[in-house]
Design a protein around this motif. Sequence first.
Motif, PDB file in Angstrom:
ATOM      1  N   ILE A   4      -3.775 -17.422 -15.956  1.00  0.00           N
ATOM      2  CA  ILE A   4      -4.165 -16.255 -15.177  1.00  0.00           C
ATOM      3  C   ILE A   4      -2.944 -15.705 -14.460  1.00  0.00           C
ATOM      4  CG2 ILE A   4      -5.571 -15.431 -13.249  1.00  0.00           C
ATOM      5  CD1 ILE A   4      -7.554 -17.650 -13.890  1.00  0.00           C
ATOM      6  N   THR A   5      -2.762 -14.416 -14.483  1.00  0.00           N
ATOM      7  CA  THR A   5      -1.675 -13.767 -13.756  1.00  0.00           C
ATOM      8  C   THR A   5      -2.172 -13.370 -12.371  1.00  0.00           C
ATOM      9  OG1 THR A   5      -0.773 -12.910 -15.816  1.00  0.00           O
ATOM     10  CG2 THR A   5      -0.045 -11.856 -13.787  1.00  0.00           C
ATOM     11  N   ARG A   6      -1.425 -13.729 -11.348  1.00  0.00           N
ATOM     12  CA  ARG A   6      -1.769 -13.400  -9.969  1.00  0.00           C
ATOM     13  C   ARG A   6      -0.523 -12.883  -9.255  1.00  0.00           C
ATOM     14  NH1 ARG A   6      -6.495 -12.474  -8.598  1.00  0.00           N
ATOM     15  NH2 ARG A   6      -5.851 -11.237 -10.332  1.00  0.00           N
ATOM     16  N   LYS A   7      -0.722 -12.056  -8.255  1.00  0.00           N
ATOM     17  CA  LYS A   7       0.362 -11.549  -7.418  1.00  0.00           C
ATOM     18  C   LYS A   7       0.252 -12.192  -6.047  1.00  0.00           C
ATOM     19  CE  LYS A   7       0.447  -7.115  -9.782  1.00  0.00           C
ATOM     20  NZ  LYS A   7       0.147  -5.692  -9.685  1.00  0.00           N
ATOM     21  N   LYS A   8       1.300 -12.061  -5.254  1.00  0.00           N
ATOM     22  CA  LYS A   8       1.299 -12.603  -3.898  1.00  0.00           C
ATOM     23  C   LYS A   8       0.074 -12.079  -3.137  1.00  0.00           C
ATOM     24  CE  LYS A   8       3.916 -12.763   0.359  1.00  0.00           C
ATOM     25  NZ  LYS A   8       5.069 -12.293   1.090  1.00  0.00           N
ATOM     26  N   GLY A   9      -0.615 -12.989  -2.457  1.00  0.00           N
ATOM     27  CA  GLY A   9      -1.799 -12.628  -1.696  1.00  0.00           C
ATOM     28  C   GLY A   9      -3.095 -12.703  -2.487  1.00  0.00           C
ATOM     29  N   GLU A  10      -3.003 -12.767  -3.819  1.00  0.00           N
ATOM     30  CA  GLU A  10      -4.203 -12.883  -4.648  1.00  0.00           C
ATOM     31  C   GLU A  10      -4.584 -14.358  -4.777  1.00  0.00           C
ATOM     32  OE1 GLU A  10      -3.802  -8.913  -7.415  1.00  0.00           O
ATOM     33  OE2 GLU A  10      -3.055 -10.793  -8.239  1.00  0.00           O
ATOM     34  N   SER A  11      -5.809 -14.585  -5.204  1.00  0.00           N
ATOM     35  CA  SER A  11      -6.267 -15.968  -5.292  1.00  0.00           C
ATOM     36  C   SER A  11      -7.117 -16.204  -6.528  1.00  0.00           C
ATOM     37  CB  SER A  11      -7.044 -16.338  -4.030  1.00  0.00           C
ATOM     38  OG  SER A  11      -8.204 -15.556  -3.913  1.00  0.00           O
ATOM     39  N   ILE A  12      -7.446 -17.466  -6.731  1.00  0.00           N
ATOM     40  CA  ILE A  12      -8.295 -17.923  -7.835  1.00  0.00           C
ATOM     41  C   ILE A  12      -9.353 -18.823  -7.214  1.00  0.00           C
ATOM     42  CG2 ILE A  12      -8.368 -19.320  -9.944  1.00  0.00           C
ATOM     43  CD1 ILE A  12      -5.310 -18.687 -10.174  1.00  0.00           C
ATOM     44  N   MET A  13     -10.597 -18.666  -7.615  1.00  0.00           N
ATOM     45  CA  MET A  13     -11.678 -19.526  -7.133  1.00  0.00           C
ATOM     46  C   MET A  13     -12.018 -20.557  -8.205  1.00  0.00           C
ATOM     47  SD  MET A  13     -12.433 -18.582  -4.073  1.00  0.00           S
ATOM     48  CE  MET A  13     -13.892 -19.608  -3.850  1.00  0.00           C
ATOM     49  N   GLY A  15     -15.077 -23.002  -8.793  1.00  0.00           N
ATOM     50  CA  GLY A  15     -16.404 -23.254  -8.249  1.00  0.00           C
ATOM     51  C   GLY A  15     -16.651 -22.358  -7.041  1.00  0.00           C
ATOM     52  N   ASP A  16     -17.507 -22.814  -6.141  1.00  0.00           N
ATOM     53  CA  ASP A  16     -17.843 -22.022  -4.960  1.00  0.00           C
ATOM     54  C   ASP A  16     -16.985 -22.346  -3.750  1.00  0.00           C
ATOM     55  OD1 ASP A  16     -19.900 -20.733  -6.299  1.00  0.00           O
ATOM     56  OD2 ASP A  16     -21.384 -22.264  -5.732  1.00  0.00           O
ATOM     57  N   ASP A  17     -16.258 -23.483  -3.784  1.00  0.00           N
ATOM     58  CA  ASP A  17     -15.623 -23.927  -2.549  1.00  0.00           C
ATOM     59  C   ASP A  17     -14.149 -24.303  -2.643  1.00  0.00           C
ATOM     60  OD1 ASP A  17     -16.188 -26.099  -4.092  1.00  0.00           O
ATOM     61  OD2 ASP A  17     -17.304 -27.185  -2.572  1.00  0.00           O
ATOM     62  N   ILE A  18     -13.495 -24.012  -3.761  1.00  0.00           N
ATOM     63  CA  ILE A  18     -12.056 -24.274  -3.870  1.00  0.00           C
ATOM     64  C   ILE A  18     -11.353 -22.965  -4.181  1.00  0.00           C
ATOM     65  CG2 ILE A  18     -10.241 -25.513  -5.106  1.00  0.00           C
ATOM     66  CD1 ILE A  18     -12.348 -27.657  -5.743  1.00  0.00           C
ATOM     67  N   GLU A  19     -10.383 -22.616  -3.343  1.00  0.00           N
ATOM     68  CA  GLU A  19      -9.631 -21.374  -3.528  1.00  0.00           C
ATOM     69  C   GLU A  19      -8.146 -21.693  -3.601  1.00  0.00           C
ATOM     70  OE1 GLU A  19      -9.141 -16.913  -1.586  1.00  0.00           O
ATOM     71  OE2 GLU A  19     -10.070 -18.485  -0.410  1.00  0.00           O
ATOM     72  N   ILE A  20      -7.491 -21.164  -4.617  1.00  0.00           N
ATOM     73  CA  ILE A  20      -6.041 -21.283  -4.789  1.00  0.00           C
ATOM     74  C   ILE A  20      -5.446 -19.926  -4.444  1.00  0.00           C
ATOM     75  CG2 ILE A  20      -4.167 -21.861  -6.381  1.00  0.00           C
ATOM     76  CD1 ILE A  20      -6.241 -24.134  -6.094  1.00  0.00           C
ATOM     77  N   VAL A  21      -4.566 -19.893  -3.436  1.00  0.00           N
ATOM     78  CA  VAL A  21      -3.986 -18.643  -2.952  1.00  0.00           C
ATOM     79  C   VAL A  21      -2.489 -18.622  -3.239  1.00  0.00           C
ATOM     80  CG1 VAL A  21      -3.633 -17.180  -0.928  1.00  0.00           C
ATOM     81  CG2 VAL A  21      -5.679 -18.598  -1.078  1.00  0.00           C
ATOM     82  N   ILE A  22      -2.007 -17.532  -3.824  1.00  0.00           N
ATOM     83  CA  ILE A  22      -0.566 -17.357  -4.051  1.00  0.00           C
ATOM     84  C   ILE A  22       0.033 -16.817  -2.759  1.00  0.00           C
ATOM     85  CG2 ILE A  22       1.199 -16.258  -5.474  1.00  0.00           C
ATOM     86  CD1 ILE A  22      -0.816 -18.173  -6.966  1.00  0.00           C
ATOM     87  N   SER A  23       0.902 -17.613  -2.115  1.00  0.00           N
ATOM     88  CA  SER A  23       1.426 -17.177  -0.822  1.00  0.00           C
ATOM     89  C   SER A  23       2.867 -16.690  -0.880  1.00  0.00           C
ATOM     90  CB  SER A  23       1.305 -18.302   0.211  1.00  0.00           C
ATOM     91  OG  SER A  23       2.129 -19.387  -0.149  1.00  0.00           O
ATOM     92  N   LYS A  31       4.805 -20.534  -4.333  1.00  0.00           N
ATOM     93  CA  LYS A  31       4.200 -21.335  -3.273  1.00  0.00           C
ATOM     94  C   LYS A  31       2.717 -20.995  -3.259  1.00  0.00           C
ATOM     95  CE  LYS A  31       6.411 -22.375   0.426  1.00  0.00           C
ATOM     96  NZ  LYS A  31       7.062 -22.407   1.749  1.00  0.00           N
ATOM     97  N   ILE A  32       1.885 -22.035  -3.335  1.00  0.00           N
ATOM     98  CA  ILE A  32       0.441 -21.822  -3.355  1.00  0.00           C
ATOM     99  C   ILE A  32      -0.217 -22.548  -2.189  1.00  0.00           C
ATOM    100  CG2 ILE A  32       0.341 -21.501  -5.849  1.00  0.00           C
ATOM    101  CD1 ILE A  32      -0.756 -24.340  -6.060  1.00  0.00           C
ATOM    102  N   ASP A  39     -13.484 -33.527   1.575  1.00  0.00           N
ATOM    103  CA  ASP A  39     -13.842 -34.669   0.738  1.00  0.00           C
ATOM    104  C   ASP A  39     -13.260 -34.581  -0.675  1.00  0.00           C
ATOM    105  OD1 ASP A  39     -15.628 -32.519   0.260  1.00  0.00           O
ATOM    106  OD2 ASP A  39     -17.062 -33.885  -0.674  1.00  0.00           O
ATOM    107  N   ILE A  40     -12.556 -33.500  -0.986  1.00  0.00           N
ATOM    108  CA  ILE A  40     -11.898 -33.352  -2.289  1.00  0.00           C
ATOM    109  C   ILE A  40     -10.424 -33.655  -2.113  1.00  0.00           C
ATOM    110  CG2 ILE A  40     -11.256 -31.742  -4.121  1.00  0.00           C
ATOM    111  CD1 ILE A  40     -13.922 -30.373  -3.719  1.00  0.00           C
ATOM    112  N   GLU A  41      -9.940 -34.654  -2.853  1.00  0.00           N
ATOM    113  CA  GLU A  41      -8.547 -35.066  -2.768  1.00  0.00           C
ATOM    114  C   GLU A  41      -7.681 -34.093  -3.586  1.00  0.00           C
ATOM    115  OE1 GLU A  41      -5.959 -39.132  -3.367  1.00  0.00           O
ATOM    116  OE2 GLU A  41      -8.126 -39.163  -3.609  1.00  0.00           O
ATOM    117  N   VAL A  42      -6.623 -33.581  -2.973  1.00  0.00           N
ATOM    118  CA  VAL A  42      -5.700 -32.663  -3.648  1.00  0.00           C
ATOM    119  C   VAL A  42      -4.318 -33.309  -3.621  1.00  0.00           C
ATOM    120  CG1 VAL A  42      -4.668 -30.362  -3.625  1.00  0.00           C
ATOM    121  CG2 VAL A  42      -7.047 -30.657  -2.900  1.00  0.00           C
TER     122      VAL A  42
END
Length: 72
Positions: A4-13, A15-23, A31-32, A39-42
């Motif tokens: 997936i292509t993302r730009k700064k400030g955009e994100s990827i979801m 499921g319903d509760d995990i968000e990956i943000v391009i910072s 940097k993400i 309770d989810i180990e990252v």
Amino acid sequence: MLIITRKKGESIMIGDDIEIVISKIDDGSVKIGIKAPRDIEVLRRELYEEVEKENKEAAKVDISMLRNLNKK
């Protein structure tokens, strides 16, 4: 693998509760930020692999030790 292509400030979801943000995007690195429930180990992959390796080593049991325990 999903690419997936993302730009700064955009994100990827995920499921319903995990968000990956391009910072931040710099020369050759990204940097993400990861928003996930506590309770989810990252872990970074290299750290995950090290933990797995240590767990496998810790799980090795000397069979003779077990036999000696049985004799007591």
